[in-house]
Scaffold this active site. Structure first.
Site, PDB file in Angstrom:
ATOM      1  N   ASP A 119      -5.020   9.669  10.418  1.00 43.88           N
ATOM      2  CA  ASP A 119      -3.646   9.065  10.764  1.00 43.88           C
ATOM      3  C   ASP A 119      -3.225   9.563  12.153  1.00 43.88           C
ATOM      4  O   ASP A 119      -3.259  10.516  12.513  1.00 43.88           O
ATOM      5  CB  ASP A 119      -2.695   9.649   9.556  1.00 43.88           C
ATOM      6  CG  ASP A 119      -2.887   9.097   8.298  1.00 43.88           C
ATOM      7  OD1 ASP A 119      -3.496   7.611   8.398  1.00 43.88           O
ATOM      8  OD2 ASP A 119      -2.798   9.669   7.339  1.00 43.88           O
ATOM      9  N   GLU A 153       0.902  -1.053  -0.036  1.00 40.25           N
ATOM     10  CA  GLU A 153       0.069  -0.062  -0.099  1.00 40.25           C
ATOM     11  C   GLU A 153       1.056   1.153  -0.017  1.00 40.25           C
ATOM     12  O   GLU A 153       1.858   1.541   1.076  1.00 40.25           O
ATOM     13  CB  GLU A 153      -0.981   0.146   1.302  1.00 40.25           C
ATOM     14  CG  GLU A 153      -1.818  -1.150   1.261  1.00 40.25           C
ATOM     15  CD  GLU A 153      -2.769  -0.981   2.673  1.00 40.25           C
ATOM     16  OE1 GLU A 153      -2.544  -0.302   3.369  1.00 40.25           O
ATOM     17  OE2 GLU A 153      -3.519  -2.125   2.803  1.00 40.25           O
TER      18      GLU A 153
END
Length: 275
Positions: free
Chosen positions: A64, A53
């Site tokens: 995040d 990824e």
């Protein structure tokens, strides 16, 4: 082309045939710089990652945690652009490993949805993970992905209703991403007790739809023991923050960072096989 010839499903099928879960590894493109990031991702492939990824660094990474935020900011400070992300995908996909982009939706819209799909496919990319977009809120990406034979990977969470899980799995191609920790991303000392039940609910929805979709789990795995635990009930173990940390811990020595990355990948790859 309506079916991806380079899709992630091939990696999950191969892992299943080997009697194990697949290992998916994440790093943001351009970290620590574009060339170093490509070297890092290739090292992860060589050490045992089945799927890669590639993150598209974004200035407002609300989902995040601090580790990935720090790496993405470093990439942005160095001027990384979407074209660098695609160049990274091309370099990693050339290894034969299915390579997807993980991105917030805004950069894709800015780039142009069909243009992004076309350029991602041209780079050899397998598809796109869109953590902040649900299938029912995304009228443009499914058509663009279908037109260019790309995987569509959406997220399910412990808070997802059975109806939403069914809707999400029906829209996915390649695999479905089960994010089994509520809150932002980050490596954790223990795995989540929410992961197993979420995977069971997701697999039940897939079975009712009579199609074969892999379930990959991301929940802060940082070592082989945790990977083995998750691999006992999931089709794939997704690791991000731990890989990023391995490089952040060696800010002035890429060679040392790559060695740490290789050691971590080998430990995780052994874990998914042990289960």
């Amino acid at each position: 082309m309506t079916e991806s010839t380079r899709g992630t499903s091939t990696a999950f099928e191969k892992a299943r045939a080997d009697g194990r879960a697949a290992l998916a590894g994440y790093l943001p493109a351009g970290f620590p710089d574009v060339g170093g990031g490509i070297d890092a991702l290739r090292a992860m492939v060589e050490a045992g990652c089945d799927v890669i990824e590639v993150g598209l660094p974004y200035s407002d990474p609300v989902m995040d945690g601090p580790t990935i935020q720090a790496a993405a900011q470093q990439a942005l400070d160095r001027g990384v652009r979407t074209t660098d992300v695609l160049r990274t995908v091309e370099a990693v996909a050339a290894t034969g490993t299915p390579t997807v982009v993980m991105t917030y939706w805004n950069p894709v819209e800015r780039y142009g949805v069909d243009r992004f799909a076309r350029d991602l496919a041209a780079a050899g990319g397998a598809g796109l993970i869109t953590p902040d977009v649900t299938p029912d809120a995304d009228p443009l990406w499914p058509a663009a992905a279908d037109a260019h034979g790309l995987d569509k990977v959406y997220l399910v969470a412990p808070s997802s209703t059975d109806e939403r899980i069914a809707m999400t799995t029906a829209a996915c191609r390649g695999f479905v991403y089960a994010t089994a920790v509520m809150g932002v991303t980050g490596a954790r000392a223990t795995t989540s007790e929410l992961a197993g039940p979420l995977v069971a609910r997701t697999k039940a929805a897939i079975a009712r739809q009579h199609h074969d979709l892999a379930v990959g789990v991301g929940l802060g795995v940082s070592n082989g023991d945790q990977a083995a635990e998750v691999a006992s009930y999931a089709d794939g173990v997704i690791v991000g923050s731990a890989f990023v940390r391995a490089l952040l811990d060696h800010p002035d020595d890429l060679a040392a960072g790559l060695r740490a990355l290789t050691t971590l990948t080998e430990d995780l790859a052994e874990g998914v096989r042990r289960a």
